[in-house]
Structures are given as C-alpha cells and as structure tokens.
Design an enzyme around this catalytic site. Structure first.
Site, PDB file in Angstrom:
ATOM      1  N   CYS A 190     -18.798  -1.286   1.086  1.00 59.75           N
ATOM      2  CA  CYS A 190     -17.852  -0.302   1.604  1.00 59.75           C
ATOM      3  C   CYS A 190     -18.499   0.410   2.789  1.00 59.75           C
ATOM      4  O   CYS A 190     -19.698   0.710   2.764  1.00 59.75           O
ATOM      5  CB  CYS A 190     -17.487   0.713   0.517  1.00 59.75           C
ATOM      6  N   ASP A 191     -17.691   0.704   3.801  1.00 60.00           N
ATOM      7  CA  ASP A 191     -18.246   1.345   4.989  1.00 60.00           C
ATOM      8  C   ASP A 191     -18.048   2.859   5.015  1.00 60.00           C
ATOM      9  O   ASP A 191     -18.442   3.507   5.980  1.00 60.00           O
ATOM     10  CB  ASP A 191     -17.645   0.727   6.254  1.00 60.00           C
TER      11      ASP A 191
ATOM     12  N   HIS B 262     -16.513   4.881  -3.442  1.00 59.45           N
ATOM     13  CA  HIS B 262     -15.669   6.055  -3.161  1.00 59.45           C
ATOM     14  C   HIS B 262     -15.870   7.162  -4.195  1.00 59.45           C
ATOM     15  O   HIS B 262     -14.965   7.949  -4.464  1.00 59.45           O
ATOM     16  CB  HIS B 262     -14.177   5.661  -3.124  1.00 59.45           C
TER      17      HIS B 262
ATOM     18  N   ASN C  50     -10.596  -4.002  -0.922  1.00 55.43           N
ATOM     19  CA  ASN C  50     -10.467  -2.880  -1.833  1.00 55.43           C
ATOM     20  C   ASN C  50      -9.529  -3.215  -2.988  1.00 55.43           C
ATOM     21  O   ASN C  50      -8.788  -4.184  -2.921  1.00 55.43           O
ATOM     22  CB  ASN C  50      -9.924  -1.661  -1.059  1.00 55.43           C
TER      23      ASN C  50
ATOM     24  N   TYR D 243     -14.253  10.952  -0.762  1.00 57.94           N
ATOM     25  CA  TYR D 243     -13.176  10.538  -1.667  1.00 57.94           C
ATOM     26  C   TYR D 243     -13.178  11.318  -2.980  1.00 57.94           C
ATOM     27  O   TYR D 243     -12.204  11.270  -3.728  1.00 57.94           O
ATOM     28  CB  TYR D 243     -13.263   9.042  -1.957  1.00 57.94           C
TER      29      TYR D 243
ATOM     30  N   ARG E 130      -0.484   7.762   4.023  1.00 58.37           N
ATOM     31  CA  ARG E 130      -1.513   7.159   4.868  1.00 58.37           C
ATOM     32  C   ARG E 130      -1.104   5.751   5.324  1.00 58.37           C
ATOM     33  O   ARG E 130      -1.364   5.363   6.467  1.00 58.37           O
ATOM     34  CB  ARG E 130      -2.846   7.128   4.115  1.00 58.37           C
TER      35      ARG E 130
ATOM     36  N   ARG F 103       0.842  -1.199   0.000  1.00 63.32           N
ATOM     37  CA  ARG F 103       0.000   0.000   0.000  1.00 63.32           C
ATOM     38  C   ARG F 103       0.877   1.249   0.000  1.00 63.32           C
ATOM     39  O   ARG F 103       0.579   2.225  -0.692  1.00 63.32           O
ATOM     40  CB  ARG F 103      -0.925   0.017   1.215  1.00 63.32           C
TER      41      ARG F 103
END
Length: 445
Positions: free
Chosen positions: A170-171, A201, A148, A268, A288, A94
C-alpha cells in the site's frame, strides 16, 4: 549492467497505470525493462490508456517492447513481475460500496467498514485469478499487489495461495511520509527511517529518524498536534491536498494523534475512531468515487485521448507519483538485491510479538532477492493491540464468509467492524450489499 526485466501491469485500464509507466521509464537506470505488457479484462477501458502509453514508451524508451492484451497467456508469459492493481466492478461499484453504508448512517469508504468488506468479497477471486495466471505462465515471477482492500486480499492469499510469490503493498504510508518530509524540510520520504506496526490502513509509527539517526518525532508531533499532516497555516504545496476529501483526511490526523500522542497515526484510522462524525459529514449522493470519476479519471483519460489523437506525448501532464515509485522500488529490490527497507503486508509470525502469528500485518521489511524479511516491532500497547485484534477478526471473518459462502459470517464481520454501531444496522447494510453485488459475490447461504 543490470539485467533487463519484463513486467505485466494487471489493471491496464487503471487511472494509475500511466503514472506507473512514467515511473518505470524514468528509472531505467535502476530497473531496466525488456518488455512492458498491459493486461485487463476490459478492452475498451484499457485501450484508452494503452494507446497513450504506447506512444509514451515509443518516444521516451523505444528499446522497451510494449504489448497490450486481454489474453492471459500472452500477458503473463515470460514475465518477471506482475504489478497488479485491479478494481473488480470498477468505480461504479466503488460508489455503491460508499453510498449503501451512508444510507444507513455508517461510514462509506472503499477499504474501511462495510464498503471495504463488500469490495473485499469482489477482490478475492479477481486477485486469485491473477495469481493462477502468473503461476501457470511465469512460475518464477513475483506479484506485487496493490489491489484493495489489501488486508482482506492478503488474508485470502495467505489461506488460498500460501506458497505463492505475492507481496501485498500500500502506498498510503509512503504518501504520509512524503507529506511529513515536506513539513520538516527533508527532500524525500525515503530520507525517513521508520518503525511502524499495524494492518493495512490501520497503523501507527513509533519512530522516525533521519539517515544520520536524529530523532524527528518531537518536531513532527509538534506540527501534527496543531495541523495534522496538513500544511502549517494556509500554505498548501501538496498536490494530494488539492482535493477537498484529502485535505480533510490529512487535517483530521490532528484528532487521531490526540487519542495517542505517543505515536503518529495512519490517516485511515479516522474512520474507526470517529465513524459517526465522518458519516455525518459525508455526502451520500457524492462520495469519493464520484470525486475520482469527476476529477482523476476524467483528467487522466482526457490526457490519454489527447496523446493518442495527436500522436505525441510531448508536454504531457501525466506524471509518476508515490503510487508508482513504491512499486518500482520494491521490484528493484527483489530483482537486484538492494536490501531496501519497506513497509509490506506480511504474515505476522512474531513481528508484532503480542498479536496472533496468523494476522496479516503491515511492518517494515528488508527486501532482497531472498524476498522479504519482517523486522521485529516487539510488544505493542493495549490500545493498539485491542484495535488490531478486532480488525483482524473482521478480515478473517470476511475471508471465511467468502470461502464458506456464509451470510452469517459476513454479518458477523460487518457487526464486528468498529465503524458499525449495532447488529441491526449491520444486517440492513448487508442485505443491501448482497443485492448490489449479486453479479460479483458467490451466493451466500
């Protein structure tokens, strides 16, 4: 009495897994469990979480059988639900997804832009593998997929597994609604009945009502125009906003909202509407992913190790959150026919009337034992339609690039992304991503 169900959490070593366990335990009256299993292909990482969760289950719900395994047959046999939230390549990859685009002055984000595309290329085979395990060992089970980037994964499963019982979720909208409920004084985000359309998003609310049918939009819009989804003034009661990156994201909703004050935006959208600004204000050396590793991962794993060492979860800091609440609510609706109204990522098929039917869109659905039934959102304005269709094309090109092992199609996908300024930069980013992902992507032609 409700029939007890068996669940496997695929991604047992995730920092979110313990929170899901807490939510499952707290909701035994609504979603009772017979067996809870963990599955991960990373034994060492899963063991950290599993050792703690075994103690949590033993102390708080000893009637539940707990199993942790790296064996797919043991994990996926005799289950009713697969709750999947895998991260192929882990947080180190990531970090690469975020840092490589930033090196070229482009948004570095795990699900948006080139980073999301890179992650999608890694996620597709991982999620398909889980579907194969489920269908081999528990063909009647449902997979509830949090992995994701959800839109790319959803497009891949639409093509590769068109008849599979998989729901992509998705939350983030749940978290935003929770924040809105706090802003306007409602007890819970579930007290808001909404109309929403878009992609994962990448969406907009057109209506928010309370359960009595009162229009909440004017009050919410007045707040968002001043403070975004952040708290009014200096107040900060939302634990999500304790991290600087989330505070910035929720406050930025003010500027996104100003682009179209007729709707309320998903946060997003900042990456697509203000990409140069976001990239310029990002730290390419501490993204992040680094923040997660330094905060949530460090804290969750430290607490798990403490529980395992002390042999008790008394006074644990691990809590159930929005991430867990949503997936448990969805499982309950499918199991017990509660007809919950929930935002899901599904094939369009007319839900958004003027968007292609084969787009994987995020819209409200009614969920029951029959599965899910999307609600019609009608025609949408040109601005949102144009943005959605551009992003749908990006996602379809990514999946086509994976299936065809095509460098050209992946280059087109990155070039078309609204976060990338031109094809020259797109090619430079892609070449760096190819090198970084050589252990995960298929060899591109």
């Amino acid at each position: 009495m409700l029939e007890k169900k068996s669940v496997v959490i695929a991604g047992g070593g995730s920092t979110y897994t313990a929170g899901i366990v807490m939510m499952l335990i707290e909701n035994q009256d609504k979603f009772p469990l017979k067996t809870l299993k963990f599955y991960d292909n990373d034994y060492d990482r899963q063991k950290i979480v599993a050792d703690a969760c075994e103690i949590i289950v033993r102390e708080r719900a000893p009637e539940i059988e707990f199993i942790s395994t790296t064996d797919p047959e043991e994990a996926f046999s005799d289950v009713d639900f697969v709750m999947a939230h895998i991260r192929v390549g882990g947080l180190p990859m990531r970090a690469m997804d975020e840092k490589i685009p930033l090196k070229h002055g482009v948004v570095g984000q795990e699900t948006c832009g080139p980073g999301g595309i890179a992650y999608g290329m890694r996620s597709i085979p991982g999620v398909i593998e889980l579907v194969d395990y489920m269908e081999k060992y528990s063909p009647d089970a449902w997979m509830l997929n949090y992995s994701n980037p959800a839109s790319i994964v959803a497009e891949a499963t639409r093509i590769l597994k068109p008849n599979s019982k998989i729901i992509n979720i998705c939350d983030m909208p749940v978290a935003i609604k929770k924040g809105i409920a706090d802003i306007i004084g409602l007890e819970d985000g579930n007290d808001i009945i909404d109309r929403y359309y878009g992609l994962n998003h990448f969406g907009w609310w057109t209506e928010m009502l309370d359960k009595e049918g009162n229009d909440l939009m004017p009050q919410i819009k007045e707040h968002v125009a001043k403070w975004g989804y952040g708290p009014a003034g200096e107040a900060n009661d939302n634990p999500l906003l304790e991290e600087a990156s989330w505070m910035d994201t929720f406050l930025k909703a003010k500027d996104i909202y100003a682009v179209d004050p007729e709707t309320l935006p998903n946060t997003y959208l900042k990456y697509y509407l203000f990409p140069d600004e976001i990239a310029a204000h990002s730290n390419p050396d501490f993204t992040r992913a680094d923040e997660v590793m330094a905060n949530r991962e460090k804290n969750v794993f430290a607490e798990c190790r403490r529980i395992a060492t002390e042999g008790t979860a008394e006074n644990t800091t691990i809590e159930a959150g929005e991430h867990a609440e949503f997936i448990v609510q969805l499982a309950g609706a499918l199991a017990y026919n509660t007809y919950e109204r929930m935002l899901l990522i599904v094939e369009n098929n007319g839900a958004i009337a003027n968007v292609p039917n084969d787009a994987m869109v995020e819209v409200p659905c009614l969920v029951s034992k029959r599965g899910y039934e999307p609600l019609a959102m009608g025609n949408i304005p040109y601005f949102q339609k144009g943005m959605i269709e551009q992003q749908v094309a990006v996602e379809k090109l990514v999946v086509a690039a994976y299936l065809d092992k095509s460098y050209q199609k992946l280059l087109q996908a990155i070039t078309l992304s609204k976060t990338v300024p031109n094809a020259t930069i797109a090619r430079a980013i892609l070449d760096d991503l190819v090198e970084a992902n050589k252990d995960y992507w298929p060899t591109l032609n």
